[in-house]
Design a protein around this motif. Structure first.
Motif, short mmCIF file in Angstrom:
data_model
loop_
_atom_site.label_atom_id
_atom_site.label_comp_id
_atom_site.label_asym_id
_atom_site.label_seq_id
_atom_site.Cartn_x
_atom_site.Cartn_y
_atom_site.Cartn_z
N GLY A 187 0.80 -1.21 0.00
CA GLY A 187 0.00 0.00 0.00
C GLY A 187 0.84 1.27 0.00
O GLY A 187 1.92 1.32 0.59
N VAL A 188 0.34 2.29 -0.70
CA VAL A 188 0.93 3.63 -0.65
C VAL A 188 -0.20 4.61 -0.38
O VAL A 188 -1.34 4.42 -0.83
CB VAL A 188 1.67 4.00 -1.96
N ALA A 189 0.09 5.64 0.40
CA ALA A 189 -0.92 6.64 0.75
C ALA A 189 -0.30 8.02 0.72
O ALA A 189 0.89 8.18 1.04
CB ALA A 189 -1.52 6.36 2.12
N LEU A 190 -1.09 8.99 0.35
CA LEU A 190 -0.68 10.39 0.39
C LEU A 190 -1.64 11.13 1.31
O LEU A 190 -2.83 11.25 1.02
CB LEU A 190 -0.71 11.03 -1.00
N LEU A 191 -1.12 11.58 2.45
CA LEU A 191 -1.91 12.35 3.40
C LEU A 191 -1.53 13.82 3.26
O LEU A 191 -0.35 14.18 3.38
CB LEU A 191 -1.66 11.86 4.82
N SER A 192 -2.52 14.66 3.01
CA SER A 192 -2.28 16.09 2.84
C SER A 192 -3.09 16.85 3.88
O SER A 192 -4.28 16.59 4.06
CB SER A 192 -2.68 16.54 1.43
N ARG A 193 -2.44 17.80 4.53
CA ARG A 193 -3.11 18.63 5.52
C ARG A 193 -2.88 20.10 5.18
O ARG A 193 -1.73 20.54 5.08
CB ARG A 193 -2.58 18.36 6.92
N VAL A 194 -3.96 20.85 4.99
CA VAL A 194 -3.86 22.26 4.64
C VAL A 194 -3.81 23.10 5.91
O VAL A 194 -3.95 22.59 7.03
CB VAL A 194 -5.03 22.69 3.74
N ASP A 195 -3.64 24.41 5.75
CA ASP A 195 -3.43 25.29 6.90
C ASP A 195 -4.60 25.29 7.88
O ASP A 195 -4.41 25.48 9.08
CB ASP A 195 -3.16 26.72 6.41
N ASP A 196 -5.82 25.10 7.37
CA ASP A 196 -6.97 25.12 8.28
C ASP A 196 -7.18 23.79 9.01
O ASP A 196 -8.15 23.63 9.77
CB ASP A 196 -8.25 25.51 7.53
N GLY A 197 -6.28 22.83 8.78
CA GLY A 197 -6.35 21.55 9.47
C GLY A 197 -7.08 20.46 8.72
O GLY A 197 -7.10 19.32 9.16
N ALA A 198 -7.72 20.78 7.60
CA ALA A 198 -8.44 19.78 6.83
C ALA A 198 -7.45 18.76 6.24
O ALA A 198 -6.37 19.12 5.77
CB ALA A 198 -9.23 20.44 5.70
N ILE A 199 -7.84 17.48 6.30
CA ILE A 199 -6.96 16.40 5.88
C ILE A 199 -7.61 15.60 4.75
O ILE A 199 -8.80 15.28 4.82
CB ILE A 199 -6.65 15.47 7.06
#
Length: 412
Positions: free
Chosen positions: A16-28
């Protein structure tokens, strides 16, 4: 600034590979690609990484860190994930975040985050009639989930699980007021594993789960927030089983079958005054110029962090550390001569590192005699590097003095 964290998991047949992205407002956001097949990790891992990044419109240089499930698990799979994580870490000049794969399994089972939550006991199929085992206690600190490692990943015979559970129940006080859950794919691989709950009312059987890359990514985000990462060159798989077959010479000497796990179990406990006689005895057995019982007692009074490894009710090893504002200092560590090379020392050292990470410390340092080749090899194998020498640090025979080799392991 947006955080992009790439996660890899190959400890089982699941790649498995995953890309977790978190923006400045905390949304993931979390994007995942998985493929379930044996012996295909090496050929599929990098193409899956490229495909996932392309789907998300993210270039490799935008990544903030690379995480990987470090095991235990299949040797080849663990090397693939670790190697890719190291390669990308070096190429992109980003840190690497190793995540124990058994911890990733524990977090897949939803439990209340409190001190009274059931202990999560993970049992993964290790083949050859054995299981990888670890135990974790879920908690909540300052609104953030915590996972206290009660039993570091170890290897036992599947038939020993019942005896280990009884040993753990007595050590941790499991019973009517505090229970445990058993989960992991060994439940499905070995029917007798699930049957151990039949006559233990405090134990409930959970799912036959494996580590998945989504759990690795979420744990990596938390460790990133805590500042717990390593330089790429210090990332390493967690094998637990040192070998899967005897050498030709060992077989010629009469060894047959495959190497087995130790017949005894060990757990770690905080060092107490009641342990000091045994601790001083082990120290005297392994050191020419040992710490005294009074030295250890003074360390406890000073608030030093100290642990003992217990096996069948007896102390078989110990460590004591001092946590300064900027670094952790491993003051002393020793294992009973009869229990050396069985993983006790590695478990104690791992505990010291975990306690340092909890305090946000970036490194751990220690001193060792240059003449102690066995200890030097032990530390180097576990990521320590030499910083320098301290002249005439240790007492030596004949009223002489011996230098100290100063070693450091970077933790973040």
């Amino acid at each position: 600034m947006t955080l992009h964290l790439l996660a890899l998991e190959t400890s089982s047949s699941l790649c498995g590979v995953a890309l977790l992205s978190r923006v400045d407002d905390g949304a993931i956001t979390l994007n995942v690609l998985e493929h379930d097949a044996v012996s295909e990790h090496a050929e599929r891992m990098l193409p899956m990484v490229d495909e996932l990044l392309e789907q998300a419109g993210i270039r490799p240089e935008h990544l903030s860190a690379v995480a990987f499930g470090q095991g235990p698990g299949g040797f080849t799979g663990l090397r693939v994930a670790c190697g890719v994580a190291q390669g990308m870490g070096f190429a992109l000049n980003v840190p690497v975040i190793p995540i124990p794969s058994l911890l990733a399994v524990a977090t897949r089972d939803h439990v209340a985050l409190s001190a009274t939550a059931p202990v999560q006991i993970v049992v993964q199929d290790a083949r050859m009639g054995e299981v990888y085992l670890a135990a974790y206690q879920a908690g909540l600190t300052a609104g953030r989930a915590t996972w206290d490692e009660l039993q570091a990943p170890t290897l036992i015979d599947a038939g020993q699980l019942g005896a280990w559970l009884d040993f753990a129940a007595g050590t941790w006080g499991l019973g009517a007021d505090r229970g445990a859950r058993l989960l992991g794919d060994a439940i499905q691989a070995y029917p007798a594993v699930a049957a151990v709950a039949d006559d233990r009312s405090w134990l409930k059987v959970g799912g036959a789960l494996r580590a998945d890359v989504s759990s690795v990514a979420r744990l990596a985000l938390q460790r990133w927030q805590e500042g717990s990462s390593v330089a790429p060159d210090l990332a390493a798989p967690l094998y637990v089983r040192d070998k899967v077959a005897y050498t030709t010479l060992e077989r010629d000497a009469g060894a047959g079958g495959n190497p087995r796990a130790p017949e005894q179990f060990q757990v770690l406990e905080r060092m107490q005054e009641s342990h000091l006689d045994a601790v001083a005895g082990i120290e005297a057995a392994v050191q020419a110029f040992p710490w005294t019982r009074g030295n250890f007692a003074d360390g406890l009074k000073a608030g030093y962090d100290a642990w003992v490894a217990m096996q069948s009710g007896a102390v078989v090893g110990f460590c004591m550390s001092m946590f300064a504002p900027d670094v952790a200092h491993l003051l002393v560590i020793a294992v009973d001569p009869g229990c050396q090379r069985t993983g006790v020392g590695a478990q104690l050292l791992h505990r010291c590192e975990q306690e340092a990470l909890k305090r946000g410390l970036p490194a751990i340092v220690l001193e060792v005699r240059p003449s102690n080749e066995q200890a030097l090899c032990f530390y180097r194998h576990r990521g320590f590097e030499q910083l320098g020498m301290r002249k005439d640090y240790y007492p030596a025979a004949g009223g002489q003095r011996e230098d100290a080799c100063v070693m450091q392991k970077r933790l973040a």
